[in-house]
Design a protein around this motif. Structure first.
Motif, mmCIF file in Angstrom:
data_model
loop_
_atom_site.group_PDB
_atom_site.id
_atom_site.type_symbol
_atom_site.label_atom_id
_atom_site.label_comp_id
_atom_site.label_asym_id
_atom_site.label_seq_id
_atom_site.Cartn_x
_atom_site.Cartn_y
_atom_site.Cartn_z
ATOM 1 N N TYR A 2 0.859 -1.179 0.000
ATOM 2 C CA TYR A 2 0.000 0.000 0.000
ATOM 3 C C TYR A 2 0.899 1.234 0.000
ATOM 4 C CZ TYR A 2 -3.885 3.026 1.124
ATOM 5 O OH TYR A 2 -4.842 3.997 1.075
ATOM 6 N N PHE A 3 0.705 2.112 -0.965
ATOM 7 C CA PHE A 3 1.517 3.322 -1.084
ATOM 8 C C PHE A 3 0.796 4.507 -0.462
ATOM 9 C CE2 PHE A 3 4.073 0.872 -3.749
ATOM 10 C CZ PHE A 3 5.197 1.585 -4.136
ATOM 11 N N ASN A 46 -5.006 -0.378 8.983
ATOM 12 C CA ASN A 46 -4.679 -1.645 9.633
ATOM 13 C C ASN A 46 -3.613 -2.401 8.860
ATOM 14 O OD1 ASN A 46 -6.511 -1.279 11.718
ATOM 15 N ND2 ASN A 46 -8.176 -2.179 10.545
ATOM 16 N N ARG A 47 -3.288 -1.914 7.687
ATOM 17 C CA ARG A 47 -2.291 -2.585 6.854
ATOM 18 C C ARG A 47 -0.893 -2.383 7.421
ATOM 19 N NH1 ARG A 47 -3.838 -2.607 0.605
ATOM 20 N NH2 ARG A 47 -1.957 -3.882 0.670
ATOM 21 N N LYS A 48 -0.065 -3.380 7.236
ATOM 22 C CA LYS A 48 1.331 -3.318 7.686
ATOM 23 C C LYS A 48 2.285 -3.130 6.508
ATOM 24 C CE LYS A 48 -0.012 -4.362 11.838
ATOM 25 N NZ LYS A 48 -0.401 -3.287 12.687
ATOM 26 N N VAL A 52 5.878 4.764 1.969
ATOM 27 C CA VAL A 52 5.601 6.179 1.721
ATOM 28 C C VAL A 52 6.460 6.691 0.568
ATOM 29 C CG1 VAL A 52 4.885 6.640 4.088
ATOM 30 C CG2 VAL A 52 7.268 7.023 3.425
ATOM 31 N N TYR A 53 5.907 7.620 -0.173
ATOM 32 C CA TYR A 53 6.599 8.247 -1.293
ATOM 33 C C TYR A 53 6.414 9.750 -1.160
ATOM 34 C CZ TYR A 53 7.832 9.568 -6.042
ATOM 35 O OH TYR A 53 8.425 10.140 -7.128
ATOM 36 N N PHE A 69 6.000 -1.841 7.038
ATOM 37 C CA PHE A 69 7.182 -2.394 6.384
ATOM 38 C C PHE A 69 6.971 -2.395 4.891
ATOM 39 C CE2 PHE A 69 9.787 -5.707 4.604
ATOM 40 C CZ PHE A 69 11.010 -5.392 5.126
ATOM 41 N N PRO A 70 7.834 -1.800 4.108
ATOM 42 C CA PRO A 70 9.126 -1.268 4.483
ATOM 43 C C PRO A 70 9.083 0.124 5.094
ATOM 44 C CG PRO A 70 8.871 -1.043 2.128
ATOM 45 C CD PRO A 70 7.658 -1.746 2.650
#
Length: 74
Positions: A2-3, A46-48, A52-53, A69-70
């Motif tokens: 996920y970005f 809730n996503r792990k 980020v950009y 992560f990352p």
């Protein structure tokens, strides 16, 4: 993955290209504004598997969130 994409990156003239790539690859993302003086990322998930950009500010803040992560390549 996920970005989380920073919206207000003014120094990169090609910043908009990330949206074309994410759409083409069908990758989930959200866009957020991060002021230069921010001391936290105001985004809940809730996503792990978050990456980020954007600016150094968002990378530094993502590194603090050890659940992601990352997070960033800062």
């Amino acid at each position: 993955m996920y970005f989380l994409v920073q919206a207000n990156v003014y120094l990169d003239p090609d910043h908009y290209k990330i949206f074309d790539a994410l759409e083409e690859l069908n990758i989930d993302y959200s866009v957020i504004n991060i002021p230069p003086t921010a001391n936290k990322i105001d985004f809940k998930t809730n996503r792990k598997d978050v990456f980020v950009y954007g600016s150094v500010t968002i990378a530094r803040l993502a590194k603090r969130n050890t659940d992601w992560f990352p997070g960033s390549f800062y």
